[in-house]
Motif scaffolding. Structure first.
Motif, mmCIF file in Angstrom:
data_model
loop_
_atom_site.group_PDB
_atom_site.id
_atom_site.type_symbol
_atom_site.label_atom_id
_atom_site.label_comp_id
_atom_site.label_asym_id
_atom_site.label_seq_id
_atom_site.Cartn_x
_atom_site.Cartn_y
_atom_site.Cartn_z
ATOM 1 N N SER A 117 0.839 -1.193 0.000
ATOM 2 C CA SER A 117 0.000 0.000 0.000
ATOM 3 C C SER A 117 0.874 1.242 0.000
ATOM 4 C CB SER A 117 -0.906 0.024 1.232
ATOM 5 O OG SER A 117 -1.729 -1.113 1.292
ATOM 6 N N CYS A 118 0.333 2.301 -0.570
ATOM 7 C CA CYS A 118 1.047 3.576 -0.585
ATOM 8 C C CYS A 118 0.040 4.686 -0.339
ATOM 9 C CB CYS A 118 1.756 3.789 -1.909
ATOM 10 S SG CYS A 118 2.485 5.428 -2.097
ATOM 11 N N ALA A 119 0.219 5.387 0.762
ATOM 12 C CA ALA A 119 -0.648 6.504 1.094
ATOM 13 C C ALA A 119 0.020 7.796 0.673
ATOM 14 C CB ALA A 119 -0.940 6.519 2.591
ATOM 15 N N ALA A 120 -0.706 8.604 -0.095
ATOM 16 C CA ALA A 120 -0.178 9.879 -0.580
ATOM 17 C C ALA A 120 -0.822 11.029 0.175
ATOM 18 C CB ALA A 120 -0.447 10.017 -2.068
ATOM 19 N N SER A 121 -0.018 11.947 0.613
ATOM 20 C CA SER A 121 -0.554 13.109 1.304
ATOM 21 C C SER A 121 -0.072 14.372 0.624
ATOM 22 C CB SER A 121 -0.100 13.124 2.768
ATOM 23 O OG SER A 121 1.300 13.230 2.854
ATOM 24 N N ALA A 122 -0.911 15.377 0.652
ATOM 25 C CA ALA A 122 -0.565 16.689 0.118
ATOM 26 C C ALA A 122 -0.142 16.628 -1.327
ATOM 27 C CB ALA A 122 0.535 17.337 0.962
ATOM 28 N N TYR A 123 -0.743 15.716 -2.093
ATOM 29 C CA TYR A 123 -0.355 15.610 -3.495
ATOM 30 C C TYR A 123 -1.394 16.300 -4.368
ATOM 31 C CZ TYR A 123 1.137 13.628 -7.952
ATOM 32 O OH TYR A 123 1.571 13.456 -9.237
ATOM 33 N N THR A 124 -0.968 17.206 -5.176
ATOM 34 C CA THR A 124 -1.844 17.888 -6.115
ATOM 35 C C THR A 124 -1.815 17.142 -7.433
ATOM 36 O OG1 THR A 124 -1.424 20.027 -5.101
ATOM 37 C CG2 THR A 124 -2.314 20.029 -7.325
ATOM 38 N N TYR A 125 -2.949 16.645 -7.828
ATOM 39 C CA TYR A 125 -3.000 15.796 -9.002
ATOM 40 C C TYR A 125 -3.019 16.631 -10.270
ATOM 41 C CZ TYR A 125 -3.800 12.045 -5.715
ATOM 42 O OH TYR A 125 -3.667 11.153 -4.693
ATOM 43 N N SER A 126 -1.851 17.082 -10.684
ATOM 44 C CA SER A 126 -1.739 17.792 -11.950
ATOM 45 C C SER A 126 -1.907 16.804 -13.084
ATOM 46 C CB SER A 126 -0.367 18.470 -12.060
ATOM 47 O OG SER A 126 -0.171 19.376 -11.007
ATOM 48 N N SER A 127 -2.681 17.168 -14.039
ATOM 49 C CA SER A 127 -2.913 16.260 -15.147
ATOM 50 C C SER A 127 -1.830 16.442 -16.202
ATOM 51 C CB SER A 127 -4.285 16.537 -15.744
ATOM 52 O OG SER A 127 -4.591 15.652 -16.770
ATOM 53 N N PRO A 128 -1.366 15.421 -16.863
ATOM 54 C CA PRO A 128 -1.686 14.001 -16.657
ATOM 55 C C PRO A 128 -0.784 13.382 -15.582
ATOM 56 C CG PRO A 128 -0.269 14.237 -18.569
ATOM 57 C CD PRO A 128 -0.471 15.608 -18.012
ATOM 58 N N TYR A 129 -1.367 13.001 -14.446
ATOM 59 C CA TYR A 129 -0.543 12.473 -13.382
ATOM 60 C C TYR A 129 -0.455 10.963 -13.474
ATOM 61 C CZ TYR A 129 -4.355 10.565 -10.509
ATOM 62 O OH TYR A 129 -5.393 9.830 -10.041
ATOM 63 N N CYS A 130 0.519 10.436 -12.816
ATOM 64 C CA CYS A 130 0.660 8.995 -12.738
ATOM 65 C C CYS A 130 1.121 8.620 -11.330
ATOM 66 C CB CYS A 130 1.659 8.470 -13.758
ATOM 67 S SG CYS A 130 3.347 9.032 -13.508
ATOM 68 N N MET A 131 0.836 7.396 -10.974
ATOM 69 C CA MET A 131 1.351 6.831 -9.733
ATOM 70 C C MET A 131 1.690 5.380 -9.999
ATOM 71 S SD MET A 131 -1.022 8.431 -6.700
ATOM 72 C CE MET A 131 0.154 7.912 -5.428
ATOM 73 N N GLY A 132 2.523 4.844 -9.167
ATOM 74 C CA GLY A 132 2.850 3.447 -9.392
ATOM 75 C C GLY A 132 3.947 2.934 -8.505
ATOM 76 N N TRP A 133 4.449 1.785 -8.898
ATOM 77 C CA TRP A 133 5.444 1.063 -8.128
ATOM 78 C C TRP A 133 6.672 0.770 -8.976
ATOM 79 C CZ3 TRP A 133 4.672 0.360 -3.007
ATOM 80 C CH2 TRP A 133 3.370 0.545 -2.535
ATOM 81 N N PHE A 134 7.810 0.961 -8.353
ATOM 82 C CA PHE A 134 9.093 0.630 -8.946
ATOM 83 C C PHE A 134 9.842 -0.238 -7.953
ATOM 84 C CE2 PHE A 134 9.356 3.674 -12.560
ATOM 85 C CZ PHE A 134 8.189 4.375 -12.328
ATOM 86 N N ARG A 135 10.858 -0.936 -8.428
ATOM 87 C CA ARG A 135 11.653 -1.747 -7.512
ATOM 88 C C ARG A 135 13.121 -1.692 -7.889
ATOM 89 N NH1 ARG A 135 9.456 -7.801 -9.268
ATOM 90 N NH2 ARG A 135 10.532 -7.918 -11.293
ATOM 91 N N GLN A 136 13.944 -1.993 -6.906
ATOM 92 C CA GLN A 136 15.388 -1.912 -7.117
ATOM 93 C C GLN A 136 16.087 -2.951 -6.251
ATOM 94 O OE1 GLN A 136 17.122 1.930 -6.159
ATOM 95 N NE2 GLN A 136 18.729 1.637 -7.683
ATOM 96 N N THR A 137 17.071 -3.616 -6.846
ATOM 97 C CA THR A 137 17.937 -4.527 -6.103
ATOM 98 C C THR A 137 19.338 -3.922 -6.081
ATOM 99 O OG1 THR A 137 18.340 -5.791 -8.130
ATOM 100 C CG2 THR A 137 16.594 -6.583 -6.669
ATOM 101 N N PRO A 138 20.151 -4.315 -5.131
ATOM 102 C CA PRO A 138 21.493 -3.730 -5.008
ATOM 103 C C PRO A 138 22.281 -3.856 -6.301
ATOM 104 C CG PRO A 138 20.980 -4.972 -3.047
ATOM 105 C CD PRO A 138 19.869 -5.237 -4.014
#
Length: 121
Positions: free
Chosen positions: A21-42
């Motif tokens: 889960s990811c909770a977003a606070s104080a985010y202004t949804y400027s269009s075109p906005y996106c959200m999502g998930w990324f990952r990284q290994t060492p």
């Protein structure tokens, strides 16, 4: 100040499931906005896992298609990724991101601090 707070990471056996889960606070949804998930290994570059934009487009990495599902709650302030049939190669630090959808891709502007996912065989 935009804040993204991830939760839900942990350790699981191969074949298991987790939901981040990811909770977003104080985010202004400027269009075109996106959200999502990324990952990284060492030692590796951060890679896109699953993203969506406010026009309804979604994008998944080939390696997670059919196993991961991204979603957003009705308030648009929390996003999720349901991860099923987890594999050891899914082990990584997972980051929530928010930004702009440009030329068919999510270009993150804000990042969460990350949550670790470890899948053991």
């Amino acid at each position: 100040q935009v804040q993204l707070m991830e939760s839900g990471g942990g350790s699981v056996l191969a074949g298991g499931s987790l939901r981040l889960s990811c909770a977003a606070s104080a985010y202004t949804y400027s269009s075109p906005y996106c959200m999502g998930w990324f990952r990284q290994t060492p030692g590796q570059e951060r890679e896109e896992v699953a993203t969506f934009d406010n026009a309804g487009h979604t994008s998944y990495a080939d390696s997670v298609k059919g196993r991961f599902t991204i979603s957003q709650d009705n308030t648009k302030k929390t996003i999720y990724v349901q991860m099923n049939s987890l594999k050891p190669e899914d082990t990584a630090m997972y980051y929530c991101a928010a930004g702009l959808w440009i030329l068919g891709q999510c270009r993150p502007k804000y990042w969460g601090q990350g949550t670790q996912v470890t899948v053991s065989s």
